[in-house]
Write an enzyme that holds these catalytic residues in place. Sequence first.
Site, PDB file in Angstrom:
ATOM      1  N   SER A 147       0.841  -1.197   0.000  1.00 36.08           N
ATOM      2  CA  SER A 147       0.000   0.000   0.000  1.00 36.08           C
ATOM      3  C   SER A 147       0.885   1.260   0.000  1.00 36.08           C
ATOM      4  O   SER A 147       1.657   1.441  -0.944  1.00 36.08           O
ATOM      5  CB  SER A 147      -0.966  -0.067   1.197  1.00 36.08           C
ATOM      6  N   ASP A 226     -10.181  -5.790  -2.735  1.00 35.76           N
ATOM      7  CA  ASP A 226      -9.532  -4.727  -1.953  1.00 35.76           C
ATOM      8  C   ASP A 226     -10.422  -3.495  -2.006  1.00 35.76           C
ATOM      9  O   ASP A 226     -10.650  -2.934  -3.083  1.00 35.76           O
ATOM     10  CB  ASP A 226      -8.166  -4.468  -2.595  1.00 35.76           C
ATOM     11  N   HIS A 259      -7.359  -6.097   1.223  1.00 40.30           N
ATOM     12  CA  HIS A 259      -6.170  -5.250   1.350  1.00 40.30           C
ATOM     13  C   HIS A 259      -5.251  -5.673   2.502  1.00 40.30           C
ATOM     14  O   HIS A 259      -4.190  -5.102   2.667  1.00 40.30           O
ATOM     15  CB  HIS A 259      -6.632  -3.800   1.573  1.00 40.30           C
TER      16      HIS A 259
HETATM   17  N1  LIG Z   1      -7.575   2.354   9.307  1.00 40.99           N
HETATM   18  C1  LIG Z   1      -7.987   2.100   7.966  1.00 40.99           C
HETATM   19  C2  LIG Z   1      -7.290   0.941   7.382  1.00 40.99           C
HETATM   20  C3  LIG Z   1      -5.822   1.155   7.298  1.00 40.99           C
HETATM   21  C4  LIG Z   1      -5.203   0.020   6.576  1.00 40.99           C
HETATM   22  O1  LIG Z   1      -5.850  -0.775   5.895  1.00 40.99           O
HETATM   23  N2  LIG Z   1      -3.916  -0.087   6.730  1.00 40.99           N
HETATM   24  C5  LIG Z   1      -3.223  -1.116   6.044  1.00 40.99           C
HETATM   25  C6  LIG Z   1      -2.121  -0.497   5.243  1.00 40.99           C
HETATM   26  S1  LIG Z   1      -2.767   0.684   4.090  1.00 40.99           S
HETATM   27  C7  LIG Z   1      -2.626  -2.081   7.037  1.00 40.99           C
HETATM   28  O2  LIG Z   1      -1.724  -2.806   6.692  1.00 40.99           O
HETATM   29  N3  LIG Z   1      -3.116  -2.070   8.268  1.00 40.99           N
HETATM   30  C8  LIG Z   1      -2.535  -2.853   9.338  1.00 40.99           C
HETATM   31  C9  LIG Z   1      -3.054  -4.243   9.427  1.00 40.99           C
HETATM   32  O3  LIG Z   1      -3.868  -4.671   8.608  1.00 40.99           O
HETATM   33  O4  LIG Z   1      -2.590  -4.946  10.350  1.00 40.99           O
HETATM   34  C10 LIG Z   1      -9.461   1.853   7.881  1.00 40.99           C
HETATM   35  O5  LIG Z   1     -10.079   1.940   8.901  1.00 40.99           O
HETATM   36  O6  LIG Z   1      -9.976   1.606   6.789  1.00 40.99           O
END
Ligand SMILES: N[C@@H](CCC(=O)N[C@@H](CS)C(=O)NCC(=O)O)C(=O)O
Length: 280
Positions: A147, A226, A259
């Site tokens: 990402s 995603d 994602h």
């Molecule tokens: N906080 C965001 C999502 C953030 C998100 O998806 N972050 C990804 C990277 S872009 C991630 O790897 N999050 C940490 C995880 O999944 O452990 C939401 O509420 O939609």
Amino acid sequence: MPDLLNEHACFGGVQRFHSFDSQAIGLPMRYSVYLPPGAGDKPLPVLFYLAGLTCTEETFMIKAGAQRVAAEEGIILVAPDTSPRGAGVPGETDNWDFGVGAGFYVDAVQEPWSRHYRMYSHILELRQLVLDTLPADPARVGIFGHSMGGLGALMLALRNPDLFRSVSAFAPIAAPMRCPWGRKAFGGYLGPDEALWRQYDATELMAGMQGAPFPGGILIDQGLADKFLAEQLYPEAFEAACLGVGQPLTLRRHAGYDHGYYFISTFVEDHLRFHRRVLG
Ligand SMILES: N[C@@H](CCC(=O)N[C@@H](CS)C(=O)NCC(=O)O)C(=O)O
């Protein structure tokens, strides 16, 4: 020299967490390292992993399950943090997609971010620190990410193909100047000058290449379930830019995958083996 925060035996090697005084950031920064078994006998390839929004230096090591294959292939894994911590910029924790956890791997030029939010320089500094402190082969350093970190990996590799000899990504923010996350971050950190934005946009950088910077190919995996794909990621723009300059790209689209780290852990083995093949 880095401080060792903790270490854990893992697949015959060792998982470590470090902190060091970052010159680029002007604050202590954390990073994690996986050293495969037998490290020290001969110089090993190193693979940097840049994580996405809201992540830390720990996320990849606990969620991607990459250590088993790294042990098998004899690859050192390194994961930096995703932003400065404790910079004290007012409002830096108010948004999950800007500020803390969202450094976007750029060197900010806008006040008040420009003092500490210098993640581009930090990654290059960390590369050198790793080469200075680990049994790592400077000619076999690769980079990948997810990402925001997929963007970081593509961008850093395209700007420094002599420093990063292989590159891949999971669901990268491939054309940040076209998407809300990228425009918010670049506007906030870099200001209004879009010529500067282009230096951090993987698709713009690829479109401006003379020939293929990575003749061994680039690997990108993208889940088709995603939720960020349509609005934020634009892999097809990067694909078109690669086609335009003759850069070999394997862009795999996977039905049903989202994602998150269930997606990443499914395909991480392919990425490690890809880098090992390209780096030798
Ligand atoms: N906080 C965001 C999502 C953030 C998100 O998806 N972050 C990804 C990277 S872009 C991630 O790897 N999050 C940490 C995880 O999944 O452990 C939401 O509420 O939609």
